[in-house]
Write a protein that holds these residues in place. Sequence first.
Motif, PDB file in Angstrom:
ATOM      1  N   LEU A 133       3.971   3.008 -10.738  1.00  0.00           N
ATOM      2  CA  LEU A 133       2.517   2.924 -10.837  1.00  0.00           C
ATOM      3  C   LEU A 133       1.889   2.695  -9.464  1.00  0.00           C
ATOM      4  N   ALA A 134       2.542   3.194  -8.423  1.00  0.00           N
ATOM      5  CA  ALA A 134       2.079   2.947  -7.060  1.00  0.00           C
ATOM      6  C   ALA A 134       0.668   3.464  -6.822  1.00  0.00           C
ATOM      7  N   ALA A 163       0.820  -1.211   0.000  1.00  0.00           N
ATOM      8  CA  ALA A 163       0.000   0.000   0.000  1.00  0.00           C
ATOM      9  C   ALA A 163       0.852   1.258   0.000  1.00  0.00           C
ATOM     10  N   ASP A 164       2.064   1.197   0.587  1.00  0.00           N
ATOM     11  CA  ASP A 164       2.924   2.381   0.618  1.00  0.00           C
ATOM     12  C   ASP A 164       3.726   2.571  -0.660  1.00  0.00           C
ATOM     13  N   GLY A 165       3.462   1.716  -1.691  1.00  0.00           N
ATOM     14  CA  GLY A 165       4.135   1.853  -2.973  1.00  0.00           C
ATOM     15  C   GLY A 165       5.374   1.007  -3.128  1.00  0.00           C
ATOM     16  N   GLY A 172      -4.078  -7.305   3.029  1.00  0.00           N
ATOM     17  CA  GLY A 172      -5.365  -6.938   2.449  1.00  0.00           C
ATOM     18  C   GLY A 172      -5.288  -5.730   1.540  1.00  0.00           C
ATOM     19  N   ASP A 173      -4.294  -4.849   1.747  1.00  0.00           N
ATOM     20  CA  ASP A 173      -4.143  -3.675   0.897  1.00  0.00           C
ATOM     21  C   ASP A 173      -3.030  -3.839  -0.129  1.00  0.00           C
ATOM     22  N   GLY A 174      -2.519  -5.057  -0.272  1.00  0.00           N
ATOM     23  CA  GLY A 174      -1.466  -5.310  -1.245  1.00  0.00           C
ATOM     24  C   GLY A 174      -2.015  -5.836  -2.557  1.00  0.00           C
ATOM     25  N   VAL A 175      -1.204  -5.755  -3.603  1.00  0.00           N
ATOM     26  CA  VAL A 175      -1.568  -6.270  -4.929  1.00  0.00           C
ATOM     27  C   VAL A 175      -0.469  -7.220  -5.384  1.00  0.00           C
TER      28      VAL A 175
END
Length: 379
Positions: free
Chosen positions: A327-328, A262-264, A296-299
Amino acid sequence: MDTSDQQDAAPRAPGNRAVVLGVLAATAAVLLVQAASGTRSRLVLLLVFLPALLAGLGTVAQTVAVSVWVTAVVVVHSALYPPSDLSARLGTLVGVVAAEAVVVALCARRVRRERELFRIRQSAVALQRQLLRPLPARTPEVDLYGLYRPVEEDAMVGGDLYDVADTPHGTRVLVGDVQGKGLPAIGTGFAVLSAFREAAFREAELTAVAEALDAAVERHNAYAVQSGDMERFVTAIVLCVRRGADVRAVNCGHLAPYLRRADGRVEAVPLPAGLPLGLAALTDEPRTVERFALPGDGVLVLLTDGITEAQDASGAFYPADRGLADLAATPAAALPEALDRRARLWSGGRSRDDVTVLALHRAADPLPPPGRQPLPAAF
């Protein structure tokens, strides 16, 4: 599946207006040079090269029209400025007509060949589109977005493959790349996809799913050898995602996925690469399951080498981790297309291989699906 950048049109001929303007300009230039030379030289015969040039790009009708125009110009010029004897005049006309007839025949052959190649390629692409699951896809555990773009070169269609299955054992995801291109590669990919769609539901252990895929490739290779085709291997990753647990993965020689936090921050997931599917008989080492956390907030981003092997003018490969970091702020739904666009800018638009990009993140729905088996104790 995003195929918006796929070129589904046949090779385009130059427009009629461009052809007319080009032919008139060339004719005027040759006649002016002929007049300025003040000699009886036959510079007008240079116009016979116009249909030959157009035959490599234009349609048969355009080539015929230009051939008729050139022949008419030569005939009129010969009537106004006749050669010294009649036999020379007739020889010139016969030679021009014969040359233009050959050019038209060659153009017709080229157009016929291009149409045949186009039909073959379109059939292969249509077949591959039917084999691959449309994206985006949603299961109780994950939202999966993706892009698949076949290589845009001649009639070659590569062997990228992917699938997602909502099974009693969790959401299982497959991404892979078949060695080679063309219809034989698609056949191998179909064998892998068929095996995955059965084993993903049947097998409780992820290693058993990978073993089923490996057996499917070995059987397909045995049939291929009998029919005179080459054996192929497949690099692949098989994932299993369940709510409240780490992601399990079996890597069969494929590129490691990337995790965008989530923090890029972007980091490659450390998955030891085992042997590709179809080569398991070369070793006695069993396939192993690796586990890693997916916040949960990761890709989680899965790629094929159509992205990582994109090269710039100096031959440098595209740095996928840097591209993902840039592309964060891009949402997961738009991430595959954005990454592919950056890779194409890096390579100047040249495509050497199929491109598959999958972006996966955990679904926000907190309710477990009905009938889902409980997590095993060793999960």
